[in-house]
Design a protein around this motif. Structure first.
Motif, PDB file in Angstrom:
ATOM      1  N   TYR A  33     -13.417  -7.078   5.865  1.00 43.01           N
ATOM      2  CA  TYR A  33     -12.551  -7.185   7.034  1.00 43.01           C
ATOM      3  C   TYR A  33     -11.590  -6.014   7.199  1.00 43.01           C
ATOM      4  N   PHE A  34     -11.194  -5.383   6.118  1.00 45.01           N
ATOM      5  CA  PHE A  34     -10.328  -4.201   6.152  1.00 45.01           C
ATOM      6  C   PHE A  34     -10.922  -3.170   5.184  1.00 45.01           C
ATOM      7  N   PRO A  35     -12.028  -2.514   5.577  1.00 45.72           N
ATOM      8  CA  PRO A  35     -12.866  -1.780   4.622  1.00 45.72           C
ATOM      9  C   PRO A  35     -12.422  -0.365   4.261  1.00 45.72           C
ATOM     10  N   ASN A  36     -11.258   0.073   4.719  1.00 44.17           N
ATOM     11  CA  ASN A  36     -10.790   1.405   4.315  1.00 44.17           C
ATOM     12  C   ASN A  36     -10.262   1.330   2.885  1.00 44.17           C
ATOM     13  N   TYR A  37     -11.046   1.881   1.946  1.00 42.05           N
ATOM     14  CA  TYR A  37     -10.708   1.736   0.529  1.00 42.05           C
ATOM     15  C   TYR A  37      -9.417   2.496   0.215  1.00 42.05           C
ATOM     16  N   PRO A  38      -8.532   1.902  -0.599  1.00 41.73           N
ATOM     17  CA  PRO A  38      -7.258   2.565  -0.936  1.00 41.73           C
ATOM     18  C   PRO A  38      -7.486   3.930  -1.588  1.00 41.73           C
ATOM     19  N   SER A  57       6.421  -9.205   7.104  1.00 39.37           N
ATOM     20  CA  SER A  57       7.523  -9.705   7.941  1.00 39.37           C
ATOM     21  C   SER A  57       8.724 -10.128   7.116  1.00 39.37           C
ATOM     22  N   LYS A  58       8.505 -10.367   5.811  1.00 38.16           N
ATOM     23  CA  LYS A  58       9.595 -10.744   4.910  1.00 38.16           C
ATOM     24  C   LYS A  58      10.170  -9.542   4.168  1.00 38.16           C
ATOM     25  N   GLY A  59       9.732  -8.333   4.542  1.00 37.26           N
ATOM     26  CA  GLY A  59      10.299  -7.120   3.974  1.00 37.26           C
ATOM     27  C   GLY A  59       9.525  -6.517   2.819  1.00 37.26           C
ATOM     28  N   VAL A  60       8.352  -7.066   2.496  1.00 37.15           N
ATOM     29  CA  VAL A  60       7.537  -6.513   1.409  1.00 37.15           C
ATOM     30  C   VAL A  60       6.743  -5.324   1.955  1.00 37.15           C
ATOM     31  N   SER A  61       6.748  -4.219   1.203  1.00 38.68           N
ATOM     32  CA  SER A  61       5.977  -3.030   1.591  1.00 38.68           C
ATOM     33  C   SER A  61       4.542  -3.232   1.114  1.00 38.68           C
ATOM     34  N   ILE A  62       3.683  -3.738   1.986  1.00 39.77           N
ATOM     35  CA  ILE A  62       2.361  -4.182   1.567  1.00 39.77           C
ATOM     36  C   ILE A  62       1.286  -3.744   2.547  1.00 39.77           C
ATOM     37  N   VAL A  63       0.120  -3.426   2.001  1.00 39.89           N
ATOM     38  CA  VAL A  63      -1.071  -3.139   2.800  1.00 39.89           C
ATOM     39  C   VAL A  63      -2.209  -3.974   2.231  1.00 39.89           C
ATOM     40  N   GLY A  64      -3.277  -4.127   3.013  1.00 44.28           N
ATOM     41  CA  GLY A  64      -4.396  -4.942   2.580  1.00 44.28           C
ATOM     42  C   GLY A  64      -5.698  -4.166   2.546  1.00 44.28           C
ATOM     43  N   TYR A  65      -6.554  -4.568   1.621  1.00 44.90           N
ATOM     44  CA  TYR A  65      -7.922  -4.048   1.578  1.00 44.90           C
ATOM     45  C   TYR A  65      -8.864  -5.224   1.411  1.00 44.90           C
ATOM     46  N   ASP A  66      -9.918  -5.231   2.192  1.00 48.88           N
ATOM     47  CA  ASP A  66     -10.976  -6.212   2.030  1.00 48.88           C
ATOM     48  C   ASP A  66     -12.291  -5.524   2.374  1.00 48.88           C
ATOM     49  N   LYS A  67     -13.251  -5.670   1.509  1.00 47.11           N
ATOM     50  CA  LYS A  67     -14.538  -4.990   1.654  1.00 47.11           C
ATOM     51  C   LYS A  67     -15.191  -5.282   3.002  1.00 47.11           C
ATOM     52  N   VAL A 102       2.914  -2.445  -2.506  1.00 49.04           N
ATOM     53  CA  VAL A 102       2.062  -3.571  -2.876  1.00 49.04           C
ATOM     54  C   VAL A 102       0.732  -3.477  -2.146  1.00 49.04           C
ATOM     55  N   LEU A 103      -0.338  -3.826  -2.861  1.00 49.97           N
ATOM     56  CA  LEU A 103      -1.673  -3.894  -2.275  1.00 49.97           C
ATOM     57  C   LEU A 103      -2.202  -5.316  -2.429  1.00 49.97           C
ATOM     58  N   ASP A 104      -2.713  -5.882  -1.339  1.00 49.43           N
ATOM     59  CA  ASP A 104      -3.437  -7.153  -1.394  1.00 49.43           C
ATOM     60  C   ASP A 104      -4.919  -6.816  -1.412  1.00 49.43           C
ATOM     61  N   PHE A 105      -5.542  -6.922  -2.589  1.00 46.94           N
ATOM     62  CA  PHE A 105      -6.941  -6.526  -2.791  1.00 46.94           C
ATOM     63  C   PHE A 105      -7.831  -7.738  -2.550  1.00 46.94           C
ATOM     64  N   GLY A 106      -8.699  -7.637  -1.536  1.00 47.14           N
ATOM     65  CA  GLY A 106      -9.518  -8.784  -1.135  1.00 47.14           C
ATOM     66  C   GLY A 106      -8.710  -9.694  -0.244  1.00 47.14           C
ATOM     67  N   CYS A 107      -8.056  -9.104   0.749  1.00 45.09           N
ATOM     68  CA  CYS A 107      -7.056  -9.812   1.560  1.00 45.09           C
ATOM     69  C   CYS A 107      -7.644 -10.722   2.626  1.00 45.09           C
ATOM     70  N   GLY A 108      -8.982 -10.766   2.746  1.00 39.73           N
ATOM     71  CA  GLY A 108      -9.577 -11.607   3.782  1.00 39.73           C
ATOM     72  C   GLY A 108      -9.148 -11.166   5.160  1.00 39.73           C
ATOM     73  N   PHE A 109      -8.677 -12.120   5.944  1.00 41.72           N
ATOM     74  CA  PHE A 109      -8.235 -11.810   7.313  1.00 41.72           C
ATOM     75  C   PHE A 109      -6.856 -11.156   7.358  1.00 41.72           C
ATOM     76  N   GLY A 110      -6.195 -11.041   6.211  1.00 37.96           N
ATOM     77  CA  GLY A 110      -4.946 -10.285   6.142  1.00 37.96           C
ATOM     78  C   GLY A 110      -3.684 -11.055   6.482  1.00 37.96           C
ATOM     79  N   LYS A 111      -3.747 -12.388   6.465  1.00 34.55           N
ATOM     80  CA  LYS A 111      -2.561 -13.155   6.863  1.00 34.55           C
ATOM     81  C   LYS A 111      -1.423 -13.003   5.862  1.00 34.55           C
TER      82      LYS A 111
END
Length: 288
Positions: free
Chosen positions: A65-70, A53-63, A37-46
């Motif tokens: 705050y988390f600028p490493n493009y997928p 923490s609930k077991g979802v395989s997820i990463v975040g991208y935000d232009k 799963v990708l959270d695109f535009g995740c902001g601060f990543g909360k």
């Protein structure tokens, strides 16, 4: 003027939270966060932290705050309250990026606000900077709706039947066709019978035969997409030039009665003499 200069403060709408956002909670409870799963535009990543923490395989991208493009494609993508703070051209860019980042059979869940009263720029209460917000309506399937939020479920257009025009190959593109990019209004694929390597078609989703009878919005969306497809082809194939063409009517060579724009990469030496370019549709008039 560059879009980032027209709307420079969209990142200031990101919020600090100690719980899942409402759309993220709905999607988690309905068990649609499948695979990677990708959270695109995740902001601060909360949401990323809490879903992880609930077991979802997820990463975040935000232009901002988390600028490493997928660098790969995902099974599921979240895009929560991103489009509402972007100008229309920026929204189109995000939709095209999402279409590139989702796997061919994956799903994107796009949450938009339904409680925006004032559209346009206004002064942010906390940051005291001008931020933009607007209402957004997409043509994807509505997955969830209440008075304050709507969540759309997007799939590549060639994975769903979008039209009763079952005999039109562009209304219901082959599920095996490789989609280059897609927006709310148009999509692009590689030509099944390419003139040159990287030959692409930009196709409006609405079934219409004559380019000149499309709305201005549809024409603009197609040309906006042509710019994006040109970037992709340039990176992938490194052509030396391009021809851009539209056949309108049988006597102009149109064989499929659904508008499509040809973007044909050109390479040094692919013909003996390229002089005249698109004038070559009437060979004896090509050189002048």
């Amino acid at each position: 003027m560059e879009l980032k200069k027209l709307n420079p403060n969209s990142h200031l709408t990101a919020k600090e939270r100690d719980r899942l956002s409402f759309p993220a909670r709905i999607l988690f409870e309905r068990d649609v966060l499948k695979g990677e799963v990708l959270d695109f535009g995740c902001g601060f990543g909360k949401d990323v932290d809490l879903l992880s923490s609930k077991g979802v395989s997820i990463v975040g991208y935000d232009k901002h705050y988390f600028p490493n493009y997928p660098t790969k494609r995902y099974d599921t993508i979240l895009c929560i309250y991103v489009l509402n703070v972007l100008l229309p051209e920026e929204q189109a860019i995000v939709l095209m990026e999402l279409s590139q980042l989702i796997k061919p059979t994956g799903k994107v869940y796009i949450a938009v606000r339904r409680d925006v009263v004032y559209e346009g720029f206004r002064t942010h209460k906390i940051h005291q900077e001008k931020t933009y917000q607007c209402n957004v309506v997409l043509n994807s399937k509505s997955f969830y709706l209440n008075e304050s939020c709507e969540i759309y479920e997007y799939q590549h257009c060639n994975q769903i039947k979008r039209s009763p025009n079952l005999k039109c190959p562009f209304c219901n593109p082959d599920s095996e066709s490789k989609l280059i990019v897609e927006s709310a209004t148009a999509y692009a694929i590689y030509d099944k019978y390419p003139v040159n390597k990287g030959h692409a078609l930009i196709i409006p989703k609405r079934h219409y035969g004559d380019y000149f009878e499309l709305t201005f919005k549809e024409q603009s969306a197609c040309m906006f997409m042509a710019n994006k497809v040109k970037e992709i082809i340039t990176t992938r194939y490194k052509p030396d030039g391009f021809n851009l063409g539209i056949n309108v009517g049988m006597h102009a060579g149109q064989t499929i009665n659904h508008v499509h724009i040809h973007l044909i990469p050109r390479y040094k030496g692919d013909v003996d003499d390229p002089t005249g370019g698109v004038r070559g549709v009437i060979p004896e008039k090509q050189r002048y």
